[in-house]
Write a protein that holds these residues in place. Structure first.
Motif, PDB file in Angstrom:
ATOM      1  N   HIS A  45       0.850  -1.196   0.000  1.00 39.11           N
ATOM      2  CA  HIS A  45       0.000   0.000   0.000  1.00 39.11           C
ATOM      3  C   HIS A  45       0.887   1.249   0.000  1.00 39.11           C
ATOM      4  O   HIS A  45       1.256   1.755   1.051  1.00 39.11           O
ATOM      5  N   GLU A 162      -5.221   1.778  -4.598  1.00 39.18           N
ATOM      6  CA  GLU A 162      -6.294   1.951  -3.667  1.00 39.18           C
ATOM      7  C   GLU A 162      -7.294   2.961  -4.226  1.00 39.18           C
ATOM      8  O   GLU A 162      -6.932   4.102  -4.506  1.00 39.18           O
ATOM      9  N   HIS A 203     -10.569   1.033  -0.411  1.00 40.36           N
ATOM     10  CA  HIS A 203     -10.748   1.749   0.862  1.00 40.36           C
ATOM     11  C   HIS A 203     -12.241   1.987   1.052  1.00 40.36           C
ATOM     12  O   HIS A 203     -12.874   2.675   0.257  1.00 40.36           O
ATOM     13  N   HIS A 243      -7.038  -1.237   5.573  1.00 42.79           N
ATOM     14  CA  HIS A 243      -7.124  -0.760   6.965  1.00 42.79           C
ATOM     15  C   HIS A 243      -8.210  -1.452   7.802  1.00 42.79           C
ATOM     16  O   HIS A 243      -8.653  -0.884   8.810  1.00 42.79           O
TER      17      HIS A 243
HETATM   18 ZN    ZN Z   1      -6.825   4.152   2.535  1.00 46.10          ZN
END
Ligand code: ZN
Length: 371
Positions: A45, A162, A203, A243
């Motif tokens: 990431h 992302e 995300h 996350h």
């Molecule tokens: Zn993010």
């Protein structure tokens, strides 16, 4: 030695694949994996640029990776912060939190990332997995952008993301239709990713900002049901949920780890992975020894499903780039060595090698070679 000889061979083989008829694939075989034994981590990431498309030259970034980071999933930031003179006058904003002016999709980011990658030697390229991000996930035409990028830059990209659906402050700053987990445009993107073999980094906040302040009881996080339904609709798409749905002001509910465990345990979600990245998320994982212990227990129960990522954006030197890795140090200590290795190195290799192989195969049959 920074990079094993084997990888040079792999990279050459891959380059051949992009121009080789599919039948030949079976003669020369497809490389199994790239080994990154001597590195601290692979980074699943990483944003080379910030919200205004600035960041280090990719050659300088390689120096920051040095002997610490073996391979890196490479992308920019597709959401450009507008500099509105009427709002901010001479104060040029560089971050989405620094202005009330809107964000907009900046598709040129994909070309910039591709050209940076193409400026590298094959040995250097083998250390990157470029990702396509410059599309609007609320647009049914997003897939056509992704296909066009693959056609324009064959042999370069490994995945998409992302990209962002629900994210504190960000989603509301983009003019036009708000991105949604229930938008067919998003289904179209994930279907296409499955067809091509593109790995997806998504995300999506699990909840609204400051949820615990709004509802003190244990109501279900706002987007949990929708995100589960999305994953369930796309069992053939490899998705890394960034996350675990947490963020700067999206704090973990008391049962957050149980909610994540329920997803990891369910065979319907075997295509779903998650990353441990971003200083704003590391702060929860290392908040107390007890919190770290709980995260470590979950990760050790599902050691193949977590990937480390820095979520560093446009770092200016190695110490800034490495900050999040060291911030997670209590977690690295708490994990058994084998699980730690998987999260820091092996899971990346397995997933991104497979995605590379599949995307190159798709390109060899779907993209016409330029004469
Ligand atoms: Zn993010």
């Amino acid at each position: 030695m920074l990079f094993p000889v084997k990888s040079l061979l792999l990279q050459r083989t891959r380059r051949m694949l992009s121009v080789t008829p599919i039948a030949l694939l079976f003669l020369i075989g497809v490389p199994a994996s790239s080994q990154t034994n001597n590195y601290e981590f692979n980074d699943s990431h990483f944003h080379l640029t910030n919200n205004i498309q600035e960041g280090p030259n990719i050659h300088n970034f390689l120096n920051m990776m040095g002997t610490k980071a073996g391979r890196v999933a490479l992308f920019g930031v597709p959401l450009q912060q507008q500099w509105s003179y009427r709002v901010d006058q001479d104060r040029a904003p560089t971050y989405y939190m620094h202005s009330d002016a809107p964000l907009y999709y900046y598709s040129f980011t994909d070309a910039a990332i591709a050209m940076g990658y193409k400026s590298l030697t094959p040995e250097q390229q083998a250390r990157f997995d470029p990702m396509i991000t410059g599309f609007n996930p609320a647009d049914m035409y997003a897939v056509d952008h992704i296909r066009r990028v693959l056609q324009t830059f064959p042999g370069v990209f490994t995945g998409i993301g992302e990209f962002t659906v629900h994210k504190e402050f960000v989603a509301a700053k983009i003019p036009g239709e708000v991105a949604s987990l229930q938008n067919p445009a998003l289904d179209r993107i994930l279907d296409f990713a499955a067809e091509v073999g593109l790995i997806v980094i998504l995300h999506n906040d699990i909840d609204i900002p400051f949820a615990s302040a709004v509802a003190k009881d244990e109501t279900e996080p706002a987007y949990l049901n929708q995100v589960r339904a999305l994953f369930k609709r796309h069992p053939r798409t490899t998705i890394i949920w960034a996350h675990t749905g947490l963020g700067r002001v999206v704090t973990p509910a008391v049962n957050h780890l149980a909610l994540i465990e329920a997803i990891l345990r369910d065979p319907d979600f075997r295509n779903v992975y998650t990353d441990l990245s971003w200083d704003e998320v590391a702060k929860y994982v290392v908040a107390t020894p007890e919190a770290t212990r709980q995260w470590a227990d979950l990760i050790q129960s599902y050691p193949d499903r977590f990937l480390f990522g820095t979520d560093s954006a446009a770092p200016t030197d190695q110490s800034k780039y490495m900050k999040v890795f060291y911030q997670y140090a209590p977690l690295w200590k708490a994990l058994d060595p084998e699980t730690s290795r998987k999260v820091r190195l092996r899971n990346y290799e397995r997933l991104f090698d497979e995605a590379r192989r599949r995307v190159r195969t798709w390109e060899s049959t779907h993209i016409q070679a330029t004469p």
